[in-house]
Design a protein around this motif. Structure first.
Motif, PDB file in Angstrom:
ATOM      1  N   THR A  43     -60.435  47.358 -40.760  1.00 33.10           N
ATOM      2  CA  THR A  43     -60.758  47.780 -39.314  1.00 33.10           C
ATOM      3  C   THR A  43     -62.323  48.377 -39.505  1.00 33.10           C
ATOM      4  O   THR A  43     -62.857  48.209 -40.540  1.00 33.10           O
ATOM      5  N   GLY A  44     -63.004  48.606 -38.542  1.00 38.33           N
ATOM      6  CA  GLY A  44     -64.170  49.088 -38.790  1.00 38.33           C
ATOM      7  C   GLY A  44     -64.579  50.588 -39.097  1.00 38.33           C
ATOM      8  O   GLY A  44     -65.736  50.934 -39.035  1.00 38.33           O
ATOM      9  N   TRP A  45     -63.550  51.331 -39.399  1.00 37.03           N
ATOM     10  CA  TRP A  45     -63.608  52.447 -39.795  1.00 37.03           C
ATOM     11  C   TRP A  45     -64.510  52.510 -41.317  1.00 37.03           C
ATOM     12  O   TRP A  45     -64.218  51.707 -41.799  1.00 37.03           O
ATOM     13  N   PRO A  46     -65.596  53.436 -41.586  1.00 37.29           N
ATOM     14  CA  PRO A  46     -65.862  54.631 -40.785  1.00 37.29           C
ATOM     15  C   PRO A  46     -66.912  54.651 -39.630  1.00 37.29           C
ATOM     16  O   PRO A  46     -67.230  55.392 -39.018  1.00 37.29           O
ATOM     17  N   THR A  47     -67.270  53.217 -39.452  1.00 40.11           N
ATOM     18  CA  THR A  47     -68.327  53.354 -38.288  1.00 40.11           C
ATOM     19  C   THR A  47     -67.615  53.202 -36.857  1.00 40.11           C
ATOM     20  O   THR A  47     -68.372  54.212 -36.178  1.00 40.11           O
ATOM     21  N   GLU A  48     -66.458  53.005 -36.693  1.00 39.91           N
ATOM     22  CA  GLU A  48     -65.633  53.406 -35.757  1.00 39.91           C
ATOM     23  C   GLU A  48     -64.585  54.439 -35.840  1.00 39.91           C
ATOM     24  O   GLU A  48     -64.052  54.301 -36.928  1.00 39.91           O
ATOM     25  N   PRO A  49     -64.719  55.516 -35.294  1.00 42.51           N
ATOM     26  CA  PRO A  49     -64.063  56.881 -35.722  1.00 42.51           C
ATOM     27  C   PRO A  49     -62.408  56.644 -35.584  1.00 42.51           C
ATOM     28  O   PRO A  49     -61.932  55.594 -34.982  1.00 42.51           O
ATOM     29  N   PHE A  50     -61.814  57.208 -36.436  1.00 46.90           N
ATOM     30  CA  PHE A  50     -60.210  57.266 -36.154  1.00 46.90           C
ATOM     31  C   PHE A  50     -59.959  58.130 -35.199  1.00 46.90           C
ATOM     32  O   PHE A  50     -60.445  58.884 -34.624  1.00 46.90           O
ATOM     33  N   THR A  51     -58.543  57.694 -34.839  1.00 42.15           N
ATOM     34  CA  THR A  51     -58.038  58.589 -33.439  1.00 42.15           C
ATOM     35  C   THR A  51     -56.653  58.779 -33.754  1.00 42.15           C
ATOM     36  O   THR A  51     -56.021  58.324 -34.829  1.00 42.15           O
ATOM     37  N   GLY A  52     -55.887  59.281 -32.883  1.00 44.13           N
ATOM     38  CA  GLY A  52     -54.541  59.626 -32.629  1.00 44.13           C
ATOM     39  C   GLY A  52     -53.933  58.232 -31.944  1.00 44.13           C
ATOM     40  O   GLY A  52     -54.479  57.914 -30.831  1.00 44.13           O
ATOM     41  N   VAL A  53     -52.950  57.783 -32.535  1.00 44.05           N
ATOM     42  CA  VAL A  53     -52.252  56.364 -32.082  1.00 44.05           C
ATOM     43  C   VAL A  53     -50.938  56.650 -31.827  1.00 44.05           C
ATOM     44  O   VAL A  53     -50.084  56.773 -32.954  1.00 44.05           O
ATOM     45  N   ASP A  54     -50.279  56.371 -30.762  1.00 45.86           N
ATOM     46  CA  ASP A  54     -48.685  56.541 -30.755  1.00 45.86           C
ATOM     47  C   ASP A  54     -47.974  57.443 -31.553  1.00 45.86           C
ATOM     48  O   ASP A  54     -47.091  57.047 -32.199  1.00 45.86           O
ATOM     49  N   GLY A  55     -48.198  58.461 -31.498  1.00 50.77           N
ATOM     50  CA  GLY A  55     -47.889  59.654 -32.223  1.00 50.77           C
ATOM     51  C   GLY A  55     -48.202  59.891 -33.799  1.00 50.77           C
ATOM     52  O   GLY A  55     -47.550  60.641 -34.383  1.00 50.77           O
ATOM     53  N   VAL A  56     -49.244  59.064 -34.167  1.00 49.91           N
ATOM     54  CA  VAL A  56     -49.804  59.275 -35.683  1.00 49.91           C
ATOM     55  C   VAL A  56     -51.330  59.863 -35.524  1.00 49.91           C
ATOM     56  O   VAL A  56     -51.811  59.490 -34.455  1.00 49.91           O
ATOM     57  N   ARG A  57     -51.652  60.405 -36.587  1.00 47.51           N
ATOM     58  CA  ARG A  57     -52.982  61.012 -36.345  1.00 47.51           C
ATOM     59  C   ARG A  57     -53.857  60.192 -37.384  1.00 47.51           C
ATOM     60  O   ARG A  57     -53.474  59.701 -38.256  1.00 47.51           O
ATOM     61  N   GLU A  58     -55.128  60.535 -37.215  1.00 47.13           N
ATOM     62  CA  GLU A  58     -56.336  59.865 -38.050  1.00 47.13           C
ATOM     63  C   GLU A  58     -56.171  58.553 -38.512  1.00 47.13           C
ATOM     64  O   GLU A  58     -56.074  58.408 -39.510  1.00 47.13           O
ATOM     65  N   ALA A  59     -55.949  57.708 -37.598  1.00 46.22           N
ATOM     66  CA  ALA A  59     -55.709  56.315 -37.654  1.00 46.22           C
ATOM     67  C   ALA A  59     -56.646  55.285 -37.133  1.00 46.22           C
ATOM     68  O   ALA A  59     -57.394  55.809 -36.105  1.00 46.22           O
ATOM     69  N   SER A  60     -56.670  54.126 -37.808  1.00 42.15           N
ATOM     70  CA  SER A  60     -57.832  53.276 -37.237  1.00 42.15           C
ATOM     71  C   SER A  60     -57.146  51.716 -37.185  1.00 42.15           C
ATOM     72  O   SER A  60     -56.378  51.499 -38.442  1.00 42.15           O
TER      73      SER A  60
END
Length: 339
Positions: A43-60
């Protein structure tokens, strides 16, 4: 971007990013499991920030794409990929392990993995060395006023006034450092500080007194730590009890001229109260590597203050963290796949 490597052996999906890449994970797995077949996605992290996705946190990453990759795989290793219910259901029946190169697997739906009978392994304390070194380096740098001096010189101003007695700061050997929290990182910070000759206090209701004594640390109530410390460094877990543990009352109780360092969780500090405390001139300053919210809102007054050294959650970033995390997770996953 996905590429496939066909060899004999178990099939492992490596979901990496700009810090711990899929290639780094695959190389570590290759050393641990000769003949392993790896599939890569980054993925593009850390250039693209992580987010919460479908019930999980700090994901990219895209869970739908990851779900397609894990179908038929023996294992998944990742740093930040969103291992959601969808991903786990896609791998159910073949996935024998999920390896996460983080201290806590917050990007994994662990309940779904447990229901599917898939073990999740992670790496507690994976970045404790990097964070501890950052803390001690930040203490030295901030106590001596170096960040603001460097900023002035960068702006073209040679600030000879930094040699005035009232502008200079203490050496660590002359400081009492109070650690709020004596987990793995706190213990490592204490070890480093002992080499500098600092007096080290700690407040942690769950700390082992014998272990603290062996580390040369004196356990004290929080009020005593705040009153006696030249530097207060936060290493506590975030709980209902520790949220805003450093608020207006605690800041008022800190020794005048002291320094606050937070590399743990932004929510441990009431940032509005800290801003007001810095307005009074009571504190020397603060070092902040974590924020609430994160990233801080545009125009956050704390990050613009000359007495605050703010960094974008970098304390745990080092070459060794990336490389050793890949090696450790490869060993953990390899142990399961060989069993």
């Amino acid at each position: 971007m996905t590429e496939r490597h066909r060899q004999d052996g178990p099939r492992v999906v490596c979901a990496g990013d700009g810090f711990i890449s899929s290639a780094l994970l695959a190389r570590a797995l290759g050393r641990e499991l000769p003949g392993v077949r790896t599939e890569h996605t980054d993925t593009g992290w850390p250039t693209e920030p992580f987010t919460g996705v479908d019930g999980v946190r700090e994901a990219s990453g895209d869970p739908r794409a990851l779900a397609e990759l894990v179908r038929g795989a023996d294992a998944l290793v990742t740093h930040l990929a969103p291992v959601t219910v969808q991903v786990i259901e896609a791998g159910a029946g073949t996935l024998r392990a999920i390896g996460v190169t983080r201290g806590g697997p917050v990007n994994v739906d662990t309940a779904a993995a447990e229901r599917a009978g898939i073990p999740v392994v992670n790496l507690p304390g994976r970045n404790l060395g990097a964070v501890a070194e950052y803390c001690v380096g930040a203490m030295i740098t901030a106590l001596r006023g170096l960040p603001s001096a460097a900023a002035r010189l960068s702006a073209g101003h040679w600030d000879a006034e930094g040699f005035r007695y009232e502008r200079t700061g203490p050496e660590l050997r002359a400081c009492t450092v109070g650690l709020v929290g004596m987990g793995a990182v706190g213990r490592r910070v204490a070890e480093l500080l002992r080499a500098f000759g600092s007096t080290v206090l700690a407040h942690d209701p769950y700390a082992d007194p014998d272990e603290a004594r062996r580390a040369g640390v004196r356990l004290v109530p929080l009020a005593e730590l705040l009153a006696e410390s030249d530097v207060v460094s936060l290493h506590a877990r975030l709980t209902d009890e520790t949220r805003h543990v450093i608020g207006a009352e605690a800041l008022a109780a800190m020794r005048p001229g002291s320094l606050l360092v937070n590399t743990a969780r932004g929510e441990l500090v009431d940032h509005r109260a800290l801003d007001r405390a810095l307005d009074t001139g009571r504190l020397r300053g603060a070092v902040l590597d974590v924020f609430d919210p994160e990233p801080p809102a545009p125009g956050d007054p704390l990050t613009a203050r000359p007495e605050v050294w703010a960094t974008p959650h970098l304390a745990g970033a080092s070459t060794q963290v990336a490389e050793e995390s890949a090696e450790r997770i490869a060993r953990e996953v390899g142990r399961i796949l060989r069993s």
